[in-house]
Design a protein around this motif. Sequence first.
Motif, PDB file in Angstrom:
ATOM      1  N   GLN A   5     -40.970  -2.514  10.755  1.00  0.00           N
ATOM      2  CA  GLN A   5     -40.615  -1.252  11.398  1.00  0.00           C
ATOM      3  C   GLN A   5     -40.103  -0.314  10.311  1.00  0.00           C
ATOM      4  O   GLN A   5     -39.842  -0.737   9.192  1.00  0.00           O
ATOM      5  CB  GLN A   5     -39.597  -1.475  12.512  1.00  0.00           C
ATOM      6  N   SER A   6     -39.918   0.954  10.645  1.00  0.00           N
ATOM      7  CA  SER A   6     -39.534   1.924   9.620  1.00  0.00           C
ATOM      8  C   SER A   6     -38.145   2.519   9.843  1.00  0.00           C
ATOM      9  O   SER A   6     -37.766   3.442   9.156  1.00  0.00           O
ATOM     10  CB  SER A   6     -40.566   3.057   9.580  1.00  0.00           C
ATOM     11  N   ARG A   7     -37.380   1.977  10.772  1.00  0.00           N
ATOM     12  CA  ARG A   7     -36.071   2.571  11.075  1.00  0.00           C
ATOM     13  C   ARG A   7     -34.913   1.953  10.298  1.00  0.00           C
ATOM     14  O   ARG A   7     -33.906   2.585  10.092  1.00  0.00           O
ATOM     15  CB  ARG A   7     -35.792   2.480  12.563  1.00  0.00           C
ATOM     16  N   VAL A   8     -35.073   0.709   9.870  1.00  0.00           N
ATOM     17  CA  VAL A   8     -33.997   0.009   9.170  1.00  0.00           C
ATOM     18  C   VAL A   8     -34.573  -0.707   7.958  1.00  0.00           C
ATOM     19  O   VAL A   8     -35.611  -1.356   8.042  1.00  0.00           O
ATOM     20  CB  VAL A   8     -33.303  -1.015  10.099  1.00  0.00           C
ATOM     21  N   VAL A   9     -33.880  -0.575   6.823  1.00  0.00           N
ATOM     22  CA  VAL A   9     -34.263  -1.291   5.603  1.00  0.00           C
ATOM     23  C   VAL A   9     -33.370  -2.526   5.519  1.00  0.00           C
ATOM     24  O   VAL A   9     -32.147  -2.415   5.667  1.00  0.00           O
ATOM     25  CB  VAL A   9     -34.039  -0.394   4.361  1.00  0.00           C
ATOM     26  N   ALA A  14     -32.100  -2.656   0.312  1.00  0.00           N
ATOM     27  CA  ALA A  14     -31.272  -1.476   0.058  1.00  0.00           C
ATOM     28  C   ALA A  14     -30.303  -1.749  -1.090  1.00  0.00           C
ATOM     29  O   ALA A  14     -30.100  -0.900  -1.962  1.00  0.00           O
ATOM     30  CB  ALA A  14     -30.515  -1.087   1.326  1.00  0.00           C
ATOM     31  N   ASN A  56     -29.691   1.844   8.144  1.00  0.00           N
ATOM     32  CA  ASN A  56     -30.531   2.789   8.888  1.00  0.00           C
ATOM     33  C   ASN A  56     -30.710   4.088   8.117  1.00  0.00           C
ATOM     34  O   ASN A  56     -30.190   4.250   7.011  1.00  0.00           O
ATOM     35  CB  ASN A  56     -29.982   3.027  10.306  1.00  0.00           C
ATOM     36  N   HIS A  57     -31.447   5.038   8.695  1.00  0.00           N
ATOM     37  CA  HIS A  57     -31.765   6.289   8.005  1.00  0.00           C
ATOM     38  C   HIS A  57     -30.533   7.153   7.746  1.00  0.00           C
ATOM     39  O   HIS A  57     -30.576   8.059   6.925  1.00  0.00           O
ATOM     40  CB  HIS A  57     -32.811   7.072   8.808  1.00  0.00           C
ATOM     41  N   GLU A  58     -29.417   6.860   8.429  1.00  0.00           N
ATOM     42  CA  GLU A  58     -28.169   7.594   8.190  1.00  0.00           C
ATOM     43  C   GLU A  58     -27.306   6.910   7.138  1.00  0.00           C
ATOM     44  O   GLU A  58     -26.212   7.364   6.836  1.00  0.00           O
ATOM     45  CB  GLU A  58     -27.374   7.707   9.491  1.00  0.00           C
ATOM     46  N   GLY A  59     -27.773   5.783   6.595  1.00  0.00           N
ATOM     47  CA  GLY A  59     -27.022   5.042   5.605  1.00  0.00           C
ATOM     48  C   GLY A  59     -25.990   4.105   6.192  1.00  0.00           C
ATOM     49  O   GLY A  59     -25.179   3.534   5.467  1.00  0.00           O
ATOM     50  N   LYS A  60     -26.029   3.907   7.509  1.00  0.00           N
ATOM     51  CA  LYS A  60     -25.089   2.995   8.162  1.00  0.00           C
ATOM     52  C   LYS A  60     -25.643   1.580   8.152  1.00  0.00           C
ATOM     53  O   LYS A  60     -26.838   1.369   8.331  1.00  0.00           O
ATOM     54  CB  LYS A  60     -24.837   3.426   9.607  1.00  0.00           C
TER      55      LYS A  60
END
Length: 85
Positions: A5-9, A14, A56-60
């Motif tokens: 999926q592309s929402r979480v690394v 990371a 996630n994309h917000e860095g959380k």
Amino acid sequence: GEIRQSRVVPFGKAFEAASHDEKLELLAAYGNCCEQLMRHGAFETGFALLSNFGVNHEGKVVAMDFGELTYSLPQAIEIADRRVW
């Protein structure tokens, strides 16, 4: 199996790509994530930071593997007592 999926690394990827200062921020964010899980009665039993968590994309930092969470306080205490940190 593997899910893509592309929402979480994954945390490991990371962390590998991060600078020294970013790594420190990621580790602090992981601690905050675990604290939030515990505030909601969840305890991570696998201690597999690199694969059970992601960014996630917000860095959380977020939990990805809910199969290794327990909502049982006695079980959480027993698991923590077995770990020697």
